[in-house]
Each structure stands twice: as structure tokens, then as C-alpha cells.
Write a protein that holds these residues in place. Structure first.
Motif: not given
Lengths: 338, 270
Positions: B4, B7, B10, B13, B19-20, B23, B25, B41, B43, B45, B79
Motif C-alpha cells: 500500500v 498517501p 497514491r 484516480a 479507484v481504490p 480511501d 484520509r 489514513d 487505502l 485496493g 471514500d
């Protein structure tokens, strides 16, 4: 019982410990016999007094409880009409009461303080005043305070106007008073049921995408029913008898009809018995109904549904219980259960 | 998949596919004055299996609940599949989602709970079809066929008509997984799925999750099963005190942790 797992060593491996050769001496319970006899004597006295004793009235001997008079009036027209009124009031009051109760319970649990406050206020008022006072209020108070009842735009033009005296008959006042009062009690019962359901149920329902309404209707309320049913059965039985209060506002219910006959014939006690027998009959019917509804909503809560009275009777008469001692003697290590 | 990127590295997108799935943050969440998440934070996938470990009270479950809209976040941005959680962005304004929109979002995410939370008043089959029939308005017949397939897949074809309390904990949890899968989720969240199970029942549940991972399901698993994390996880994230302390490849994080807190935690659980 003999095929239970975890068998101890066979008897021949434990010499001198053959249980089947020993005699089982049950514990004696002398006080059970004494109290049983006392109860039987009291019962005999009661039956004798009810059926076989006499009293002298006006020089003639007659049965103390005048069962002939009771049976004469038990199925007469006025009494049957009174029963219909009593049952109608019970059904209306309970259906309306449960509906009001569910709505109030959901409102009380609402995050909107105005809604939960309004529900609280309703419950506070209707639970805090005697139902007899409420009945009088609906019957007399409304027509006194409001000569006409108007439906229309609030603070605006009227659409329909009713005269209070024609709109609120004694029956309507009775039904209204009993329903609104019952709603307050049912609200607390339903609320108790709702908060008894584990929060995880709501989360699981929401996690698969159910809306709040669906979660309440499909997941929470069906499970709350198990908690709600017994006190609701209680309320229904209580309501059947509470309807007799409407006789005070001149509704011709069962009690009022029997009182009418009694005031004409002076056979007061036999007609009280007529009313009592009918109330007893219907509460018995309700008790049986409640049992089966409880059984239905027990699905998923208990591993095995409780037996119906018929199943229990068959079990008691069946062959499974007739030979407990040999079964015990064969397998004394198995704790006798049930 | 196993690495990963931090941030700052990254990729931007572009299409949906790149797009993961998750996401996060600087995600913050407080209950009253208690701050449970202090800027997460993360991410995740597509097709990735992320195992979330850490002591109780570290915010792992809360973070899962935020992803599934069971909690609102108080700060930062979260997200899921390229869409904000809890809000709809239009211009420079964030509109809070309506209840119905939240329900639609939740329907796309499967969740499995520590305490199973099966619906006890419904049969196993009805539990599994509840989502498709009530939420997706799918036909009862086709939903039941599919539910039987799913139950067979988790090894419970013969328990279709049972009620939850007639099943063992491990069986209940597998039904719960089938119930979540019946909604065809794009993401599965597991909140300590084996913590309430007898030790000998854990394996069956982990087997089902292993199969699921092999099929390419994106999964976030809060777990104390370090063996599972090492074997199935693409990434391990160690959380403590509402922050991500360390994350990376399971073999690295679990065998050679860089932080003292990770080391002391692993020393206790391994």
C-alpha cells in the motif's frame, strides 16, 4: 435413556454394585397427604354450599344459589345482546389500544424531542387519571364543553360539523374512553418489547440495507412480540372486565343488562352469577388463545416449542412414563430429568 | 496488491476501475468527548484482503462501522468505491445523505458481526433471502435458489430449514456470511468474526473466508487470528489508540514490527 453417551463400565467390572438387585425406597411426604386432605375437605364444603345447601325465603325452601334462575337467564336475549356489546367494546378497545400503543412507543423512542415529548405527555395524562373519570369525561364532558365538533382547516374554515350529542353516543364514549386509556398502557408494553430486542439485530438489518421502517416491522417488532404478548393477553383479559365500567354511562353491556333484569326481578345474586359465568367463560377462552399465540412467537427463541395442553396430556397418559423405575435401575448414572 | 503506497504516492484516480475500494484520509470520530479515531489514513485496493489488528478500544470496529455508514465520521474524508461516505458532493458543498441513500449504500457492503446477529425468528433460508427480497425486491423463488447455493458453499446445505439457535456458533457465523453474500456486496467487512466461537469451530469460518478471498472479494477483517492474517491478508494494519501505528505486508509486520507498540502487542497475542 440406556443409549445415552458416556456409559460407565459394565456392571460385571464393578463387583457388588449391581443396582438392579437393590430395592428403591422413595422418600415419604406425609405433609403432602395432610394438606391434600385439607384441600379436599374445603372443596367438598364449597361444592356442598354451591349445589346442595338451601335457604328459607318467605317460608319456602330454595337452593341457596338459585341455579335454576341462573340457567334461566344465562341465554336470554338481553344477556346475549349485552355479551355482544361487551365483546365489541373489548375488541375495539384492544385493537385501537394496541395501534395507539405501537405508534406511541415508536414516537417515544424517536430522536425528535417534540415527538417523544408528545407521546410522554399522552401516556402521563391517560395513565394518570382513572378510566372511570375518563369515561364520564367523554360521555358528559365533551358535549358540555363543545356543543359542535368541527372538522376543517385549523384556525380556518370548517368543512364538516357534527353535533356532539349525536356524534358521541354512550357506546362511542365508552369505546373512545377505553381505547385511549388502553393506548397509554399498551405504549409502555410495546416500548418494553422494542427495547428488549438486541441492538445487534438493528445493526444487522441495517447492514444489509433495510430501511428504518423495514427494520422495525420485519426484524424488531416480530421479536418484541415475545415480550409484548403475555402482558397484552393480561390487558385483554383485564379489558374484558373493565368494559363493565361503561354500565355507569348507560351502555347496555353484559353487566348493565344483568343489572337491569335484577332490578326488575330482585334476583340480584343469580344475575351477578350470570354475569360472572360469562366473564369467566370468555377470559378462559382468551387464556387458551394467549397460550397458542405465545407458542407461535416463541419460534426461534426456545429450541423446542413448549407442548400444547393436548400434547402434554398425551405425554402424561402415554407409555413413556409408566415404567420409570426399571429405566432408572438399568441406568442409575443417568440423572432423571423432566 | 500487497504494497500500500503512502498517501503521498497514491495514484490519481481516473476511471472506476482504478479507484481504490476504500480511501480514508484523516478520518476522525468521537463519542462525546472521547475521540476514538484520531485521523486514520488507509487505502484498500480492489480484491485486497486487509487485516486490521490491535488491542481492544483501538478503534478497529468503529472504523469498520464508519465504512458501513453505521456511524458518521466527524472529520477527514472517507471514500468507498470512489464515493463519499455519508455525504454527496455537489460543487463545493457536501449534502448529508438521506436515509434511503444510506440504505442503498449499505446494501452494497456486506458486514459480518462478532455476535453473528442472525434474525432468530426466521429460518436460516429466510435469513439469507431477507436482503435480496426486502431490499432488492428480488423474486422469492430465485432468491431462495441462490440462497441454497450460498448455504451449500458455506457447507450448510442441510441446515436450510433450521432456526439460528439450533446451530452452533460456527454454523451461525457461516449463515451470517451467506446472508451478507446474498446481497452481492462489492466489499465485505468482518468485525472479529471468530472471537465469539469455540476454538474448534474457528477453522470452518476461516475456511469460508479464505475461499472468499481466493475468489477476489475485497475484505477488511478485524481479527485476532494472526495465522489467518499472515496467510490470507495482503496487508496488515496495526491500530492503537485511534491511530494507524504500522501497516504493510503481513510477513513483515507480524515478524519484524518496526514500532515498539506493535512489538509489545504481538508479543502478547502470538
Amino acid at each position: 435413556m440406556t443409549d445415552a453417551p458416556g456409559q460407565p463400565p459394565a456392571d460385571d467390572e464393578r463387583p457388588g454394585r449391581d443396582p438392579s438387585a437393590l430395592t428403591v425406597v422413595p422418600v415419604r411426604h406425609p405433609w403432602r397427604w395432610v394438606t391434600g386432605v385439607v384441600i379436599l375437605v374445603l372443596l367438598a364444603m364449597l361444592v356442598n354450599s354451591l349445589l346442595f345447601s338451601y335457604r328459607v325465603r318467605g317460608g319456602t325452601r330454595e337452593g341457596r344459589f338459585q341455579w335454576g334462575v341462573v340457567s334461566h337467564y344465562l341465554f336470554t336475549g338481553p344477556v346475549l345482546r349485552g355479551i355482544v356489546i361487551t365483546l365489541e367494546l373489548t375488541v375495539i378497545a384492544m385493537v385501537a389500544g394496541i395501534t395507539i400503543g405501537v405508534v406511541l412507543a415508536v414516537l417515544r423512542l424517536s430522536p425528535n424531542p417534540l415527538l417523544s415529548g408528545a407521546a410522554w405527555l399522552y401516556i402521563w395524562f391517560f395513565r394518570g387519571t382513572p378510566v372511570l373519570v375518563q369515561l364520564f369525561f367523554w360521555y358528559i364532558g365533551i358535549a358540555y364543553l363543545y356543543v359542535n365538533v368541527t372538522l376543517g382547516v385549523p384556525f380556518g374554515p370548517a368543512l364538516v360539523t357534527f353535533n356532539s350529542n349525536t356524534l358521541i353516543t354512550a357506546f362511542v364514549a365508552g369505546a373512545l374512553g377505553l381505547s385511549l386509556n388502553e393506548g397509554a398502557y399498551m405504549a409502555e408494553i410495546v416500548r418494553a418489547g422494542i427495547i428488549s430486542v438486541d441492538e445487534g439485530q438493528t445493526e444487522a438489518a441495517q447492514s444489509i440495507g433495510l430501511s428504518k421502517l423495514q427494520t422495525m416491522r420485519r426484524i424488531v417488532l416480530p421479536q418484541a412480540m415475545r415480550i409484548i404478548i403475555p402482558p397484552t393477553g393480561n390487558e385483554t383479559i383485564s379489558m374484558l372486565k373493565t368494559t363493565s365500567l361503561v354500565s355507569t354511562i348507560a351502555v347496555a353491556d353484559l353487566f348493565q343488562e344483568t343489572q337491569n333484569i335484577a332490578s326488575r326481578t330482585y334476583e340480584v345474586v343469580p344475575l351477578l352469577l350470570v354475569a360472572s359465568l360469562w366473564y369467566l367463560f370468555f377470559t378462559s377462552v382468551l387464556t387458551v388463545g394467549q397460550y397458542y399465540i405465545e407458542r407461535y412467537y416463541a419460534r426461534g427463541a426456545s429450541r423446542q416449542l413448549p407442548p400444547t395442553p393436548f400434547q402434554r396430556l398425551r405425554q402424561a397418559l402415554g407409555p413413556t412414563r409408566t415404567t420409570p423405575v426399571p429405566a432408572l435401575a438399568e441406568a442409575p448414572w443417568v440423572a432423571p430429568h423432566d | 496488491m500487497t504494497d500500500v503506497p503512502p498517501p503521498s504516492e497514491r495514484p490519481a484516480a481516473t476511471g472506476r476501475g482504478s479507484v481504490p475500494m476504500i480511501d480514508a484520509r484523516k478520518v476522525r470520530k468521537s463519542y462525546g468527548r472521547l475521540e476514538v479515531l484520531k485521523g486514520i489514513d488507509m487505502l484498500v485496493g480492489r480484491g485486497e484482503v486487509l487485516c486490521l489488528i490491535g488491542p481492544s478500544g483501538s478503534g478497529k470496529s468503529t472504523f469498520l462501522r464508519c465504512i458501513n455508514h453505521l456511524e458518521n465520521i466527524d472529520g477527514g474524508e472517507l471514500d468507498v468505491d470512489g464515493e463519499l461516505v455519508g455525504y454527496r458532493q455537489s460543487g463545493d458543498k457536501l449534502y448529508e445523505l438521506k436515509d434511503r441513500e444510506v440504505c442503498a449504500k449499505r446494501a452494497e457492503i456486506g458486514m459480518v458481526f462478532q455476535r453473528f446477529n442472525l434474525f432468530p425468528h426466521m429460518s436460516v433460508l429466510d435469513n439469507v433471502v431477507s436482503g435480496p427480497v426486502w431490499v432488492k425486491k428480488a423474486s422469492s423463488g430465485s432468491s431462495k435458489d441462490r440462497a441454497r447455493d450460498l448455504l451449500a458453499r458455506v457447507g450448510l446445505a442441510d441446515k436450510v430449514d433450521s432456526y439460528p439457535n439450533q446451530l452452533s456458533g460456527g454454523q451461525q457465523q457461516r449463515v451470517a456470511i451467506a446472508r451478507a453474500l446474498a446481497m452481492d456486496p462489492k466489499l465485505m467487512l468482518f468485525d472479529e468474526p471468530t472471537s465469539a466461537l469455540d476454538p474448534e469451530l474457528v477453522g470452518d469460518v476461516l475456511d469460508v473466508m479464505r475461499d472468499l478471498a481466493a475468489d477476489g472479494m475485497t475484505m477488511i477483517v478485524v481479527t485476532h487470528e494472526m495465522g489467518f492474517a499472515r496467510e490470507v491478508g495482503d496487508t496488515v494494519v496495526f491500530m492503537d489508540g485511534g491511530v494507524v501505528v504500522e501497516q504493510g505486508d503481513p510477513s513483515e509486520v507480524l515478524t519484524d514490527p518496526q514500532h515498539e507498540r506493535t512489538r509489545s502487542f504481538l508479543a502478547k497475542v502470538l
